[in-house]
Design a protein around this motif. Structure first.
Motif, mmCIF file in Angstrom:
data_model
loop_
_atom_site.group_PDB
_atom_site.id
_atom_site.type_symbol
_atom_site.label_atom_id
_atom_site.label_comp_id
_atom_site.label_asym_id
_atom_site.label_seq_id
_atom_site.Cartn_x
_atom_site.Cartn_y
_atom_site.Cartn_z
ATOM 1 N N GLU A 1 -1.721 -7.991 0.569
ATOM 2 C CA GLU A 1 -2.629 -6.862 0.200
ATOM 3 C C GLU A 1 -4.043 -7.154 0.097
ATOM 4 O O GLU A 1 -4.462 -7.711 -1.079
ATOM 5 C CB GLU A 1 -2.107 -5.818 -0.829
ATOM 6 N N GLU B 1 -1.687 1.668 13.905
ATOM 7 C CA GLU B 1 -2.948 1.471 12.968
ATOM 8 C C GLU B 1 -3.296 2.992 12.534
ATOM 9 O O GLU B 1 -2.863 3.881 12.889
ATOM 10 C CB GLU B 1 -4.064 0.798 13.791
ATOM 11 N N ARG C 1 1.895 -0.582 2.754
ATOM 12 C CA ARG C 1 2.992 -1.277 3.419
ATOM 13 C C ARG C 1 3.670 -2.029 2.289
ATOM 14 O O ARG C 1 3.207 -2.863 1.327
ATOM 15 C CB ARG C 1 2.360 -2.354 4.530
ATOM 16 N N ASP D 1 -4.462 -6.887 7.493
ATOM 17 C CA ASP D 1 -4.673 -6.347 9.129
ATOM 18 C C ASP D 1 -4.602 -7.633 10.101
ATOM 19 O O ASP D 1 -5.535 -8.643 10.225
ATOM 20 C CB ASP D 1 -6.268 -5.847 9.076
ATOM 21 N N SER E 1 -2.927 -0.624 2.483
ATOM 22 C CA SER E 1 -2.009 -0.446 3.581
ATOM 23 C C SER E 1 -1.145 0.384 3.679
ATOM 24 O O SER E 1 -0.389 0.658 4.567
ATOM 25 C CB SER E 1 -1.622 -1.756 3.866
#
Length: 700
Positions: A656, A13, A368, A661, A366
């Motif tokens: 997103e 994280e 990602r 999470d 994020s």
């Protein structure tokens, strides 16, 4: 000023620090800091009081030619008046929690003059060290976008890439304000193949020449990554890319033309990597207030909706570009974090004079780009397959099916809502445009109550004919053909091409009861194809409809069995339009009706919901279908018996800004259910169903 060292691996994280800058006067800027630790939405205080101010004069910085001197001056200007203390507190707090720090720089609308600042050169004014070449501090320039399309996180194995390398033969004749070195096309294509080897890759040259028309035509196919190597420059605040024509000579492509084409696409690339000189900035032309950066291509791509853009904010050597690119894609292949890959790549070229030129513009909070199905971003693996398969074998698992089960066939509800919002000028907030109940509610008031149902049928009919015209019988192309027959024919055509069909996989499971919020009858067809004899029942949520005869009226002694299962349509079906729960008012009326009379839900269904493991598939946690399902059914009698089961495979589509999470998504579910025994599978419907099918097939 310390930096983070010795922390967890990159899959873990990140703390989040947002630095917002707003004009106070010509050289003074108000600094807003928002800091939060993972697994919490609450902001963490940074121990400073009063206004935080920065002293930054872009014109004075422009006069500094030495990169180190520039970075020190920028650091001194930013880290004054309490900002340094707050930044160090954020770093120390992150370090004490064992997590890395993600830093996002946000320039407010009054701070456009700061877009031209070379933030990547930022140095610690105390010891002169660079701050943004450390992968423990991930930095990006965060740009908002007027594009409200959801930023879905794609499965790792599904990513596709397009590499475009343009090396015109007549670069020597181009007046770009500087000499243009030849582009070594073969070497650059080889580098692209090496860096993007793990993706499904197409190249120009390769499948075609890198002309503007070929590149724009290929982009329409919906690639996840666009990798572009070419020369470029900015003239009159307009970014220009130098591609080639059919003879191999220079063919300029205006950035505005590329942006215009991208704006009309149904799906944008998730990452655009521009190895083009000055693709993030204006080079020598710094006359406009933002030094030409906002007029250049990188920020424009971010603003039009591309989630992540790596671009060059000045001239960059071929050697630096090559080293940066190789390190970037090697890191990206490891964990899918774009900002971490940028930090790793920047560190790889930190000894070169132009190390600061690559710039990351991003609206991925994020960071990602992709995910691995079945593994949460925190690295936790879904491990409940044995429990799930055992419960099915002993007849103690109930599938609860959401609308996402047919997204690949019919399109998503979000796409339908956004299409309607555009066509009928939906006036509410942009983030409501992907909520089908809210947009349908608007249509029911602005047009009439029947209109959303009729428009839904028309939309699905157009979509299916457009996608599957060549596979459909001629009689089903008529607008009067039954929608269910059209859906079934398209499903049969798609089923022949799919490795695993979701409905067929569910039909193999020996469940006596299926609860669904999906309005098509494809599940019943799949069960019949599997040799079973399903009964279909609708929830009679209002009294203003001539409901079809219930199986419990026709056959009072009927009890669902695996051979003769019950399919319970909670929110209606297409072939009974009055039964559909579509608008906000429909959902409220449904809740009122089912709360007043729990007997609306047949007793065998209530019993299964209270005394079996539950398998949710095809839901988004923030959608009305899921929320109504919980409110209407999860409070039924027998809640304590549910505590005896592990409710596994609660499937969500990662997106997103909503469920990125995994830990917080699980906590949200645990709070939603009285029992905390809920396990999340992190991935798409298709990947979940495929793994479920494999696990069930291997049960012996």
């Amino acid at each position: 000023m310390t930096v983070l060292t010795g922390l967890r691996n990159a899959a873990d994280e990140y703390a989040d620090l947002e630095i917002g800058l707003h004009r106070r006067d010509a050289v003074t800027w108000t600094v807003e800091l928002r800091f939060s630790l993972p697994r919490t939405d609450a902001e963490t205080q940074l121990g400073v009081s009063g206004p935080l101010l920065a002293k930054i004069n872009p014109h004075e910085l422009d006069a500094l030619e030495d990169e180190e001197e520039y970075g020190l001056a920028l650091g001194s200007g930013l880290f004054g008046h309490g900002v340094s203390t707050a930044f160090q507190t954020a770093v120390a707090t992150s370090q004490s929690q064992g997590v890395r720090l993600r830093v996002r720089l946000v320039m407010g609308s009054s701070a456009t003059a700061l877009h031209g600042v070379r933030w990547e050169t930022l140095r610690n004014p105390t010891d002169g060290s660079t701050l943004l070449t450390n992968e423990n501090v991930l930095f990006s320039r965060y740009l908002s976008s007027q594009d409200w399309r959801p930023v879905g996180v794609r499965p790792r194995a599904d990513l596709t890439a397009l590499a475009v390398v343009a090396g015109p033969s007549d670069l020597g004749s181009i007046d770009a304000g500087r000499p243009l070195a030849p582009v070594r096309v073969d070497e650059e294509v080889a580098r692209a193949r090496e860096g993007l080897a793990s993706l499904e890759l197409r190249t120009l040259p390769g499948i075609a020449a890198p002309t503007a028309e070929n590149m724009l035509g290929q982009i329409r196919h919906g690639y996840d990554v666009l990798y572009l190597v070419c020369h470029g420059y900015v003239v009159n605040d307009e970014p220009v890319l130098l591609l080639i024509d059919d003879q191999g000579n220079t063919a300029p492509l205006l950035g505005s033309e590329l942006i215009s084409r991208l704006r009309d696409l149904p799906r944008l690339p998730r990452l655009v990597f521009l190895a083009s000189c000055q693709s993030a900035g204006a080079g020598a032309d710094r006359r406009s207030e933002d030094a030409g950066v906002l007029a250049a291509l990188g920020p424009r791509l971010a603003e039009v909706g591309v989630p992540a853009v790596v671009a060059m904010q000045g001239n960059i050597s071929m050697t630096t570009a090559a080293t940066f690119t190789k390190a970037f894609f090697r890191s990206l292949d490891t964990d899918g974090l774009v900002d971490r890959a940028t930090a790793v790549a920047r560190a790889a070229v930190r000894d070169r004079a132009d190390w600061w030129v690559p710039t990351l513009f991003m609206r991925l909070k994020s960071g990602r780009l992709w995910y691995t199905p079945g593994i949460a971003p925190s690295g936790e693996r879904f491990d409940k397959w044995p429990s799930l398969i055992t419960d099915f074998k002993v007849g103690k698992c109930t599938p609860i099916i959401g609308p996402g089960i047919s997204d690949a066939l019919l399109g998503t509800r979000q796409e339908i809502a956004m299409n309607w919002a555009r066509s009928y000028r939906f006036p509410m907030a942009p983030y409501n445009r992907e909520s089908l109940p809210q947009v349908a509610q608007y249509l029911s008031i602005n047009q009439n109550r029947r209109f959303p149902r009729l428009e839904l049928e028309n939309h699905l009919r157009r979509t299916l004919v457009e996608r599957y015209r060549d596979d459909l019988p001629a009689d089903l192309l008529d607008e009067d053909a039954p929608l269910e027959d059209l859906i079934a024919a398209a499903w049969e055509a798609r089923h022949q091409r799919e490795e695993v069909d979701p409905y067929s996989a569910l039909a193999q499971l020996p469940a006596p009861v299926y609860v669904t919020t999906q309005p098509s009858r494809l599940l019943a067809r799949a069960l019949r194809n599997a040799g079973r004899e399903p009964e279909v029942e609708l929830c009679r949520w209002h009294e203003d409809t001539d409901w079809p005869e219930s199986v419990f009226e026709r056959e009072p002694g009927y009890r669902p069995t695996p051979n003769r299962p019950l399919i319970y349509h909670l929110l209606g079906t297409f072939d009974e339009p009055e039964s559909l729960v579509l608008t906000e008012d429909n959902y409220f009326d449904f809740l009122i009706g089912i709360t007043r009379n729990q007997d609306l839900v047949p007793k065998p269904v209530r019993r299964r919901l209270s005394d079996s493991a539950l398998m949710f598939v095809g839901f988004r946690l923030d959608e009305w279908d899921f929320r109504v399902l919980y409110r209407s059914l999860m409070r039924s009698e027998g809640g304590r018996r549910r505590d005896e089961y592990t409710h596994v495979a609660v499937q969500i589509d990662p997106e997103e800004g909503t469920t990125i999470d995994a830990g917080r998504a699980r906590k949200y579910l645990e709070n939603y259910f009285s029992s905390a025994r809920v396990s999340l599978y992190w991935g798409s419907t298709e990947h979940f169903v495929k793994e479920l099918n494999d696990a069930w097939g291997a049960r012996r």
